[in-house]
Design an enzyme around this catalytic site. Structure first.
Site, PDB file in Angstrom:
ATOM      1  N   LYS A  54     -16.845   2.313  -4.589  1.00  0.00           N
ATOM      2  CA  LYS A  54     -16.926   0.985  -5.212  1.00  0.00           C
ATOM      3  C   LYS A  54     -18.303   0.372  -4.977  1.00  0.00           C
ATOM      4  O   LYS A  54     -18.936  -0.162  -5.898  1.00  0.00           O
ATOM      5  CB  LYS A  54     -15.865   0.047  -4.620  1.00  0.00           C
ATOM      6  CG  LYS A  54     -14.494   0.255  -5.220  1.00  0.00           C
ATOM      7  CD  LYS A  54     -13.440  -0.488  -4.414  1.00  0.00           C
ATOM      8  CE  LYS A  54     -12.063   0.024  -4.811  1.00  0.00           C
ATOM      9  NZ  LYS A  54     -11.016  -0.299  -3.848  1.00  0.00           N
ATOM     10  N   GLN A  98      -8.924  -4.142   0.424  1.00  0.00           N
ATOM     11  CA  GLN A  98      -8.508  -2.747   0.292  1.00  0.00           C
ATOM     12  C   GLN A  98      -7.130  -2.523   0.914  1.00  0.00           C
ATOM     13  O   GLN A  98      -6.872  -2.909   2.051  1.00  0.00           O
ATOM     14  CB  GLN A  98      -9.561  -1.841   0.955  1.00  0.00           C
ATOM     15  CG  GLN A  98      -9.322  -0.360   0.778  1.00  0.00           C
ATOM     16  CD  GLN A  98      -9.468   0.128  -0.665  1.00  0.00           C
ATOM     17  OE1 GLN A  98     -10.198  -0.475  -1.463  1.00  0.00           O
ATOM     18  NE2 GLN A  98      -8.763   1.183  -0.999  1.00  0.00           N
ATOM     19  N   ASP A 121      -8.410  -7.351  -8.850  1.00  0.00           N
ATOM     20  CA  ASP A 121      -7.400  -6.273  -8.798  1.00  0.00           C
ATOM     21  C   ASP A 121      -6.229  -6.591  -9.743  1.00  0.00           C
ATOM     22  O   ASP A 121      -5.482  -5.692 -10.115  1.00  0.00           O
ATOM     23  CB  ASP A 121      -6.806  -6.198  -7.377  1.00  0.00           C
ATOM     24  CG  ASP A 121      -7.343  -5.024  -6.569  1.00  0.00           C
ATOM     25  OD1 ASP A 121      -7.704  -3.999  -7.174  1.00  0.00           O
ATOM     26  OD2 ASP A 121      -7.370  -5.136  -5.328  1.00  0.00           O
TER      27      ASP A 121
HETATM   28  N1  GUN Z   1      -6.157   1.074  -2.408  1.00  0.00           N
HETATM   29  C1  GUN Z   1      -6.119   2.136  -3.265  1.00  0.00           C
HETATM   30  N2  GUN Z   1      -6.368   1.750  -4.542  1.00  0.00           N
HETATM   31  C2  GUN Z   1      -6.575   0.417  -4.491  1.00  0.00           C
HETATM   32  C3  GUN Z   1      -6.889  -0.555  -5.484  1.00  0.00           C
HETATM   33  O1  GUN Z   1      -7.020  -0.278  -6.685  1.00  0.00           O
HETATM   34  N3  GUN Z   1      -7.044  -1.836  -5.024  1.00  0.00           N
HETATM   35  C4  GUN Z   1      -6.890  -2.171  -3.726  1.00  0.00           C
HETATM   36  N4  GUN Z   1      -7.059  -3.456  -3.400  1.00  0.00           N
HETATM   37  N5  GUN Z   1      -6.605  -1.299  -2.784  1.00  0.00           N
HETATM   38  C5  GUN Z   1      -6.449  -0.010  -3.160  1.00  0.00           C
END
Ligand code: GUN
Length: 302
Positions: A54, A98, A121
């Site tokens: 990311k 996360q 998200d």
């Molecule tokens: N953990 C794995 N995929 C994601 C995601 O798309 N968003 C978040 N916040 N945590 C994750």
């Protein structure tokens, strides 16, 4: 017939190019860039690898990227304070906490504390509601479902009137992609069925699907004979079925498999996504798109 392979990496590169151009234009006209903060607790290797990807993507696009790497022992209260700090920070347009979070933290409480207008998200109940309402109400569609829709549309697959069957009813993929596809509007207008572990005849439903979206997390669940000839098959499954040594790095890596038997299915389907290299690369891409969108909402240009 051999299916057209929908490569997530190619769709990703195209969308990232579009985002990069838009970021440059906004920077020139308005003197600002999208700001994204990623909050990570602990050192779970899968989470670190997501977060690293990311950060890399955000930097490449010219975003202001803040990485908050915190101890796994951080208290819930301290995490809520951190979220509040970024809710108030004008330079931040997107907040991502996360998941999964350590057991001592109530993840619902944390996700609900994020300002819905910075919830890139799309997990906050307000954004879930906006998705249900549809149309202009949708601000931040959840990233994986939004990526799936982009892949379908950009492949030229007709969605209007199409029978879409979604296998799996999770809050992150199954329910939101079903919602996106049934909305009134381009890239949607589909007739949607969600099937799950209690569905009586999974095969019969799958066989009707013009667009089959599989997000069950069960390797090889969908049999080739369940696929309608010419259908578009989107495999969201990422199942670790073993380990191997990477030719590139010499390190141990997971062998991944989808929920669909790709080799057999590609001889029947019209379009199909591979695993890996299919839906996977789209999630981060759509996170970047949502963060840019958040800034555009703020500037009144969305
Ligand atoms: N953990 C794995 N995929 C994601 C995601 O798309 N968003 C978040 N916040 N945590 C994750």
């Amino acid at each position: 017939m051999t299916a057209t392979i929908i490569k997530g990496t190619e769709v990703r590169d195209k969308i990232l190019e579009e985002i990069e151009a838009e970021v440059a234009e906004i920077k020139e006209k308005h003197g600002v860039v999208p700001g994204l903060v990623t909050i990570l607790l602990g050192e779970d290797p899968a989470s670190i690898s997501y977060v690293t990807a990311k950060i890399k993507t955000a930097h490449k696009l010219g975003f202001n990227e803040i990485q908050e790497s915190q101890s796994p022992d951080l208290s819930e209260e301290a995490l809520l304070d951190l979220v509040e700090k970024y809710n108030k920070d004008d330079s931040i347009n997107g907040i991502l906490v996360q998941l999964p979070l350590p057991n001592h933290i109530d993840d619902k409480k944390v996700l609900n504390a994020i300002d819905p207008d910075k919830d890139v998200d799309g997990f906050h109940p307000v954004n879930v509601g906006r998705l249900m309402i549809g149309g202009d109400a949708i601000k931040f569609p959840p990233c994986t479902p939004a990526g799936i829709q982009e892949m379908i549309v950009r492949s030229g697959v007709e969605t209007s009137g199409a029978e879409v069957v979604v296998v799996g009813r999770s809050n992150i993929v199954g329910k939101p992609i079903a919602n996106l596809m049934l909305q009134k509007g381009p890239g949607a207008n589909s007739t949607v069925t969600i099937v799950h572990t209690r569905t009586k005849d999974l095969a019969a439903h799958c066989k009707r699907a013009d667009i089959l979206i599989v997000a069950a997390g069960v390797p090889g669940l969908v049999k080739p004979e369940w696929i309608k000839p010419g259908a578009c098959v989107i495999d969201v499954g990422v199942n670790r079925i073993g380990e191997k040594i990477s030719e590139k790095t010499g390190k141990k890596i997971a062998i991944l498999s989808g929920d669909v038997d790709f080799d057999a299915a590609k001889e029947i389907a019209g379009y199909i996504t591979p695993v890996p290299g299919g839906v996977g690369p789209m999630t981060i891409t759509m996170l970047m798109k949502n963060t840019l969108k958040s800034l555009k909402f703020k500037l009144g240009i969305a």
